[in-house]
Write an enzyme that holds these catalytic residues in place. Sequence first.
Site, PDB file in Angstrom:
ATOM      1  N   GLU A 162      -5.039  -8.732  -0.385  1.00  0.00           N
ATOM      2  CA  GLU A 162      -5.861  -8.383   0.784  1.00  0.00           C
ATOM      3  C   GLU A 162      -7.299  -8.247   0.313  1.00  0.00           C
ATOM      4  OE1 GLU A 162      -4.598  -5.263   3.494  1.00  0.00           O
ATOM      5  OE2 GLU A 162      -2.489  -5.747   3.086  1.00  0.00           O
TER       6      GLU A 162
ATOM      7  N   GLU B 158       0.841  -1.207   0.000  1.00  0.00           N
ATOM      8  CA  GLU B 158       0.000   0.000   0.000  1.00  0.00           C
ATOM      9  C   GLU B 158       0.875   1.256   0.000  1.00  0.00           C
ATOM     10  OE1 GLU B 158      -3.295  -0.149   2.810  1.00  0.00           O
ATOM     11  OE2 GLU B 158      -4.169  -1.819   1.701  1.00  0.00           O
TER      12      GLU B 158
HETATM   13  O1  AHR Z   1      -5.488  -5.802   6.850  1.00  0.00           O
HETATM   14  C1  AHR Z   1      -5.443  -4.612   7.578  1.00  0.00           C
HETATM   15  C2  AHR Z   1      -4.761  -3.494   6.817  1.00  0.00           C
HETATM   16  O2  AHR Z   1      -5.523  -3.148   5.700  1.00  0.00           O
HETATM   17  C3  AHR Z   1      -3.408  -3.786   6.252  1.00  0.00           C
HETATM   18  O3  AHR Z   1      -2.387  -3.622   7.168  1.00  0.00           O
HETATM   19  C4  AHR Z   1      -3.271  -2.775   5.163  1.00  0.00           C
HETATM   20  O4  AHR Z   1      -2.429  -3.201   4.125  1.00  0.00           O
HETATM   21  C5  AHR Z   1      -4.704  -2.540   4.729  1.00  0.00           C
HETATM   22  O5  AHR Z   1      -5.013  -1.202   4.659  1.00  0.00           O
END
Ligand code: AHR
Length: 503
Positions: free
Chosen positions: A306, A173
Amino acid sequence: MTKIFINERNKKGYIHPEVYGHFSEHLGRCIYEGLYVGEDSEIPNVNGMRKDVVEALKEMQIPVLRWPGGCFADEYHWKDGIGPKEKRKKMINTHWGGVVEDNSFGTHEFFELCRQLGCKTYVNGNVGSGTVQEMSEWVEYISFDGVSPMADLRKENGHEEPWKIDYFGVGNENWGCGGNMTPDYYGNLYRRYQTYVRQYHKDAPIQKICCGANVDDYDWTENVLKTCTAKPAPGNGNPGFMDGLSLHYYVHPGGWQDKGSATDFDEKKWYLTLEKALYMEELIKRHGAIMDQYDPDKKIGMMVDEWGCWFDVEPGTNPGFLYQQNTMRDALVAGITLNIFNKNCDRVKMACIAQMVNVLQSVILTEGPRMLLTPTYHIFHMYKHHQGAELAESFVEGNQTAGAEAQCRVPQISESVSVSADGTVNITLNNLSVSEEAPIEMFLTEMEPSRIEAVVLTGKMNAYNTFEEPENIKEEIFTDYKAEGRKISLTMPACSVIAFRIK
Ligand code: AHR
């Protein structure tokens, strides 16, 4: 009547097992308590890893595990997590609750966990606050088999043999918590950092993953790819800068500001949540269309590393720990999403649900020595036969819409079909309606099944498992179908997921 036509002879592509992957971050009780309790714990463990959790994850056939973050990755300095535990530096986990991280789970522990799980390894490096040297040395420490400063240090710390890094993420990110970068700036940093992610095992190269977009940030995808795929100066050829480009997408029914309760919701929220889960298809298609411009042969995987439901934390728990319960709604989100991944297997080559234990849409929750399997666990368990199978053509005719009474519209049935190496046909069906059962006829093209096995997961929309009643929601054998020649008829209960295995 809904009809599902299956052409088991028309194979559409390989379903990479890693699409069924998981994510574990140094966040809340995911690593500590959830996975790792330390050798001295009274909770049964092997080298500090919880036995009960490891066994359940193996049974679910976990293919790959991503670590150490997440946002945590871009403030993690790996050298703090090696060597004698009592000498390891303590740090503040600034992203997640401001708690003290004692670094007792580090590189050696991660590879030991993956060894016990028998899964592939996905290490996420630090671009946001780390140096190129630090990243390069981490790769050397883990994977170099020879004499070098980092390989020697690994040996001094008790591990003679190198480990295998299957995937390496160059930042996380980086448009946000990983450094708030612009796509051009990150794209150039990616080119630079990945150069020093050296391939020490030529026969088992590391797959390098570039940080991709948040949700629908198509501009990020376009500009990162433009920068990263531009050829280097003549003579400096570096064939293939990336093997994967990530995508992050979380489902919140009311948007980021109004995530809502994980367990206390009405039908409107149910359908809104499922509608948002279905949006994954559009994201894959639109990011995929941009990727096609730069990578028409689809060599670069879209790694949805994610994804999952993100609701309000359980009342009374640390807001920075992201601990939430998991209901049939989560099960349907998982079922729908995995069907979408299967159907886009030409581009989606890995995905990691967030997160594996005690954080967000977990497959396992723990409380002290107790452990429970969530409805989402059962979906991964029911879908495991898709891993490494060939996607088969399937089509739903007469699909009803559900949710109109709640001012939403979702298709009632979601499906995907694959064929395993031994010829078994795997069919996973979801009924998205809260209230309506679905009469279904499935037609195979050629196969007249001689053996059918089916399991169902069903319950009230907000039913979930507790430590007192851990089996409220669990897989049951499903026998309520009729097979005649190439046709199978069934009535699918409302709010359910069914997995068929047919031979
Ligand atoms: O999964 C929780 C968070 O969500 C992670 O650390 C981040 O990459 C995303 O914003």
